[in-house]
Enzyme design. Structure first.
Site, PDB file in Angstrom:
ATOM      1  N   LYS A  22       0.838  -1.216   0.000  1.00 33.07           N
ATOM      2  CA  LYS A  22       0.000   0.000   0.000  1.00 33.07           C
ATOM      3  C   LYS A  22       0.870   1.262   0.000  1.00 33.07           C
ATOM      4  CE  LYS A  22      -1.687   1.661   4.019  1.00 33.07           C
ATOM      5  NZ  LYS A  22      -1.306   3.076   4.155  1.00 33.07           N
ATOM      6  N   ASN A  23       1.876   1.274   0.879  1.00 33.77           N
ATOM      7  CA  ASN A  23       2.669   2.503   1.018  1.00 33.77           C
ATOM      8  C   ASN A  23       3.626   2.746  -0.148  1.00 33.77           C
ATOM      9  OD1 ASN A  23       1.361   3.052   3.347  1.00 33.77           O
ATOM     10  ND2 ASN A  23       3.085   2.655   4.721  1.00 33.77           N
ATOM     11  N   CYS A 116      -4.367  12.708  13.540  1.00 44.86           N
ATOM     12  CA  CYS A 116      -5.050  11.419  13.405  1.00 44.86           C
ATOM     13  C   CYS A 116      -4.824  10.633  14.679  1.00 44.86           C
ATOM     14  CB  CYS A 116      -4.578  10.665  12.174  1.00 44.86           C
ATOM     15  SG  CYS A 116      -3.002   9.918  12.346  1.00 44.86           S
ATOM     16  N   ARG A 121       0.986  14.440  13.381  1.00 48.63           N
ATOM     17  CA  ARG A 121       1.410  14.237  11.997  1.00 48.63           C
ATOM     18  C   ARG A 121       1.384  15.522  11.149  1.00 48.63           C
ATOM     19  NH1 ARG A 121      -0.701   8.455  10.005  1.00 48.63           N
ATOM     20  NH2 ARG A 121       1.177   8.593   8.761  1.00 48.63           N
ATOM     21  N   ASP A 307       5.115   0.652  11.944  1.00 52.68           N
ATOM     22  CA  ASP A 307       3.916  -0.033  11.442  1.00 52.68           C
ATOM     23  C   ASP A 307       3.840  -1.500  11.874  1.00 52.68           C
ATOM     24  OD1 ASP A 307       3.098   2.289  10.277  1.00 52.68           O
ATOM     25  OD2 ASP A 307       3.541   1.709   8.216  1.00 52.68           O
ATOM     26  N   ARG A 399      -8.523  -0.216   5.211  1.00 48.10           N
ATOM     27  CA  ARG A 399      -7.718   0.804   4.518  1.00 48.10           C
ATOM     28  C   ARG A 399      -6.423   0.200   3.988  1.00 48.10           C
ATOM     29  NH1 ARG A 399      -5.669   4.731   8.151  1.00 48.10           N
ATOM     30  NH2 ARG A 399      -4.336   4.916   6.336  1.00 48.10           N
TER      31      ARG A 399
HETATM   32  C1  UD1 Z   1       4.585   6.962   6.429  1.00 53.07           C
HETATM   33  C2  UD1 Z   1       3.726   5.732   6.239  1.00 53.07           C
HETATM   34  C3  UD1 Z   1       3.221   5.228   7.572  1.00 53.07           C
HETATM   35  C4  UD1 Z   1       4.382   5.016   8.545  1.00 53.07           C
HETATM   36  C5  UD1 Z   1       5.258   6.260   8.621  1.00 53.07           C
HETATM   37  C6  UD1 Z   1       6.530   6.022   9.422  1.00 53.07           C
HETATM   38  C7  UD1 Z   1       2.766   6.077   4.043  1.00 53.07           C
HETATM   39  C8  UD1 Z   1       1.543   6.399   3.255  1.00 53.07           C
HETATM   40  N1  UD1 Z   1       2.616   6.098   5.375  1.00 53.07           N
HETATM   41  O1  UD1 Z   1       3.760   7.969   7.002  1.00 53.07           O
HETATM   42  O2  UD1 Z   1       2.528   3.997   7.349  1.00 53.07           O
HETATM   43  O3  UD1 Z   1       3.872   4.732   9.827  1.00 53.07           O
HETATM   44  O4  UD1 Z   1       5.673   6.660   7.290  1.00 53.07           O
HETATM   45  O5  UD1 Z   1       7.265   4.985   8.886  1.00 53.07           O
HETATM   46  O6  UD1 Z   1       3.811   5.782   3.505  1.00 53.07           O
HETATM   47  N2  UD1 Z   1       6.907  14.724  10.568  1.00 53.07           N
HETATM   48  C9  UD1 Z   1       6.976  16.072  10.867  1.00 53.07           C
HETATM   49  N3  UD1 Z   1       6.760  16.971   9.859  1.00 53.07           N
HETATM   50  C10 UD1 Z   1       6.490  16.573   8.572  1.00 53.07           C
HETATM   51  C11 UD1 Z   1       6.428  15.204   8.288  1.00 53.07           C
HETATM   52  C12 UD1 Z   1       6.644  14.301   9.298  1.00 53.07           C
HETATM   53  O7  UD1 Z   1       7.230  16.466  12.020  1.00 53.07           O
HETATM   54  O8  UD1 Z   1       6.316  17.441   7.706  1.00 53.07           O
HETATM   55  C13 UD1 Z   1       7.136  13.729  11.654  1.00 53.07           C
HETATM   56  C14 UD1 Z   1       5.889  12.877  11.941  1.00 53.07           C
HETATM   57  O9  UD1 Z   1       5.002  13.511  12.830  1.00 53.07           O
HETATM   58  C15 UD1 Z   1       6.512  11.631  12.522  1.00 53.07           C
HETATM   59  C16 UD1 Z   1       7.822  11.495  11.722  1.00 53.07           C
HETATM   60  O10 UD1 Z   1       8.094  12.793  11.202  1.00 53.07           O
HETATM   61  O11 UD1 Z   1       6.827  11.799  13.875  1.00 53.07           O
HETATM   62  C17 UD1 Z   1       7.771  10.507  10.585  1.00 53.07           C
HETATM   63  O12 UD1 Z   1       6.613  10.767   9.799  1.00 53.07           O
HETATM   64  P1  UD1 Z   1       6.545  10.431   8.249  1.00 53.07           P
HETATM   65  O13 UD1 Z   1       7.702   9.571   7.852  1.00 53.07           O
HETATM   66  O14 UD1 Z   1       6.326  11.698   7.485  1.00 53.07           O
HETATM   67  O15 UD1 Z   1       5.208   9.561   8.172  1.00 53.07           O
HETATM   68  P2  UD1 Z   1       4.236   9.484   6.952  1.00 53.07           P
HETATM   69  O16 UD1 Z   1       5.014   9.721   5.712  1.00 53.07           O
HETATM   70  O17 UD1 Z   1       3.022  10.312   7.209  1.00 53.07           O
END
Ligand code: UD1
Length: 423
Positions: A22-23, A116, A121, A307, A399
């Protein structure tokens, strides 16, 4: 609404075919916005998030033909650049369209996804990086409004934190930018690697793929010709079924799987006493009667994935001793703990550290899924709990898990999907 019903003391046996990730699929579908041709993608999982993103693209004017595990996406007809709240609120990963739409059309509006169940996030790192590339970003009425009338320009971006969708978004934006973009502290998840590999094969030169420093040579607005490709196997789905084998003390074989993406998951299961036969595209798990406790800290790839935290927490309830599980990525990702406690699990939560006192005798009851991976942890617990467990709110599970109950039924599990009674 549906719920799942399962019973304890189950033995599984047989083979489970793993679906596409999915990711990986989500950024790859968003990437079709950068293409000039019809893009054919194979091995997509049949899960709600994929349908949501395809619906978003269709709403923007693209043509998407989804059949079994294949989709053909034609974005030449895409004529809207606003991703509305009603879709984005159902799937945070909708933010993945921001980079490619802005790069192709010079403007884009995306609803802010909001928090969420697993934490706040934020998307500040995505936005800061796009600003560095010359975009003007405003937040108005709950929307990100991004414009880049003169196109995006390559630059040096250093991510303060490693972000998976942030890296994917900026890699896609940089693909059509003018000049070279260097991303430092980039995510190295296999899903990001596949995105880079497909872009690299489609005319965007990318150096440093699978490392923390990516150099993307943009095409200066030239759209890409993207050949047909197949999505990589879902390492989290595979890891979940390995936990199903481990917790039910059953031998299971997974096919269409890539163990090279699952090093930290397999090594933690080995520490817990499980053993494996591994080939190029299969993994067989051999059970142990005495599951050992484990210490886990979730971190970015190649370390242990957040995850898989909930599933290992469920497994740790059956270990002979005390396991310590530390969550480093999401501040609120322990909602499943209170549900497992209701089943009799002995877990103490202190901030972001869960201490699991093993060999809990779990008993079946009604539990509520709180997020995608928490849902599968409750299924795992239900398969060893005494009596009947009903897992509610499984729209979270739908999902991201492709036909979970059918795959488990095929290996002998007593699990069924039922309809909630309306009051
Ligand atoms: C993706 C995955 C999710 C997984 C996560 C961590 C997808 C669709 N989802 O989520 O399943 O759990 O990676 O491996 O691929 N952060 C910030 N600012 C930002 C972006 C992120 O502070 O602009 C922080 C987040 O709050 C979190 C960390 O960085 O603490 C990692 O988040 P991120 O890698 O961005 O997660 P997702 O990409 O949303």
């Amino acid at each position: 609404m549906d719920y799942l019903q399962t019973y304890g003391e189950q033995k599984l046996n047989g083979t489970i075919e793993i679906s596409g990730a999915k990711n990986a699929s989500l950024p790859l579908i968003a990437m079709t916005i950068l293409a000039k041709n019809n893009v054919h993608i194979k091995n997509l999982p049949n899960v709600a998030d994929i349908k949501t993103l395809l619906k978003l693209l269709s709403n923007l004017g693209a043509k998407c033909e989804f059949h079994e595990d294949k989709v053909t996406v034609d974005t030449s007809t895409l004529n809207q650049t606003k991703a509305k709240y009603d879709i984005v609120k159902t799937m945070r990963a909708s933010i993945l369209v921001l980079g490619p739409i802005l790069a192709r059309f010079g403007h884009c509006e995306v609803s802010l996804p909001g928090g969420c169940a697993i934490g706040q996030r934020p998307i500040d790192l995505h936005l800061k990086a796009l600003e560095h590339m010359g975009a003007k970003i405003d937040i108005k009425s709950g929307y990100v409004e991004a414009t880049a009338p003169d196109g995006l320009k390559g630059c040096n971006i250093i991510f303060d934190k490693i972000t998976v969708t942030g890296t994917a978004n900026i890699v896609m934006a940089a693909s059509l930018a003018k000049g070279k973009t260097v991303i430092t502290n980039a995510a190295r998840e296999p899903e990001v690697v596949q995105l880079c590999e497909v872009l690299n094969a489609s005319g965007v030169k990318i150096e440093g793929i699978a490392t923390a420093v990516l150099t993307i040579h943009g095409t200066d607005s030239k759209l890409l010709n993207i050949d047909e490709f197949k999505v990589i196997p879902d390492r989290i789905e595979a890891g979940t079924y390995l936990c199903a084998g481990a917790i039910t003390k059953s031998k299971l074989t997974l096919t269409n799987v890539d163990a090279t993406h699952m090093g930290s998951i397999i090594s933690k299961l080995e520490e817990m006493g499980l053993s494996f036969d591994i080939t190029k595209d299969s993994i067989t798990i051999h059970p142990t009667q005495d599951i050992k406790p484990v210490k886990i800290t979730t971190q970015e790839y190649p370390a242990f994935p957040t995850d898989m935290q909930a599933q290992f927490l469920a497994l740790a309830t059956q270990a002979d001793g005390v396991s310590i599980i530390e969550e480093k990525l999401f501040e609120n990702r322990f909602m499943h703990v209170s549900e497992l406690q209701r089943m009799g699990a002995d877990i103490t939560l202190n901030g972001n550290i869960a201490t699991v006192n093993g060999i809990s005798k779990l008993s079946g009851t009604d539990v509520m899924a709180t997020d995608l991976r928490a849902s599968s942890a409750l299924v795992l617990a239900g398969m060893v709990a005494e009596g009947e467990t009903n897992i509610h709110r499984i729209y979270h599970l739908d999902r991201g898990y492709d036909n979970l109950e059918k795959k488990l039924q095929n290996v002998g599990a007593n699990i069924k999907r039922l309809k909630e009674e309306t009051l």
